[in-house]
Write a protein that holds these residues in place. Structure first.
Motif, mmCIF file in Angstrom:
data_model
loop_
_atom_site.group_PDB
_atom_site.id
_atom_site.type_symbol
_atom_site.label_atom_id
_atom_site.label_comp_id
_atom_site.label_asym_id
_atom_site.label_seq_id
_atom_site.Cartn_x
_atom_site.Cartn_y
_atom_site.Cartn_z
ATOM 1 N N HIS A 107 0.866 -1.177 0.000
ATOM 2 C CA HIS A 107 0.000 0.000 0.000
ATOM 3 C C HIS A 107 0.903 1.226 0.000
ATOM 4 N N GLN A 108 0.696 2.105 -0.957
ATOM 5 C CA GLN A 108 1.451 3.355 -1.061
ATOM 6 C C GLN A 108 0.476 4.519 -0.896
ATOM 7 N N PRO A 109 0.089 4.821 0.355
ATOM 8 C CA PRO A 109 -0.935 5.850 0.568
ATOM 9 C C PRO A 109 -0.538 7.228 0.054
ATOM 10 N N GLU A 110 0.761 7.526 0.036
ATOM 11 C CA GLU A 110 1.202 8.831 -0.464
ATOM 12 C C GLU A 110 0.932 8.981 -1.963
ATOM 13 N N LYS A 111 0.754 7.853 -2.662
ATOM 14 C CA LYS A 111 0.436 7.851 -4.094
ATOM 15 C C LYS A 111 -0.990 7.372 -4.352
ATOM 16 N N SER A 112 -1.735 7.117 -3.284
ATOM 17 C CA SER A 112 -3.118 6.636 -3.374
ATOM 18 C C SER A 112 -3.228 5.410 -4.273
#
Length: 91
Positions: A7-12
């Motif tokens: 999961h890469q939340p900074e890149k959604s």
């Protein structure tokens, strides 16, 4: 074949990798208590190995853990939820 999902939340987005190589992703917009999955893609080189289902299962499970409802704008996510009753509660 070693598969990982990050999961890469900074890149959604969520990224699925095979043996360390990015094989696909599921992109989303967070809208408060809802997560709108608008684009899911598996690289052509990796298609036919069930990676889309693996990725979508993981993103839906993580969304449930994060207490997020899902907006399945992406046809792949929508189709997956239609075929898997256990994810209907996320709508």
């Amino acid at each position: 074949m070693n598969t990982t999902i990050e999961h890469q939340p900074e890149k959604s987005r969520f990224v699925i990798a095979v043996d360390g190589e990015e094989a696909g992703r599921a992109e989303y917009f967070d809208r408060g208590s809802k997560r709108d999955f608008h684009h899911t893609v598996i690289d052509e080189k990796f298609r036919g190995n069930g990676l889309s289902s693996t990725l979508i299962t993981a993103v839906l499970d993580e969304s449930r853990q994060a207490d997020k409802k899902v907006i399945p704008s992406c046809p792949a996510v929508s189709h997956f939820i239609d075929k898997h009753e256990e994810y209907q509660d996320l709508l």
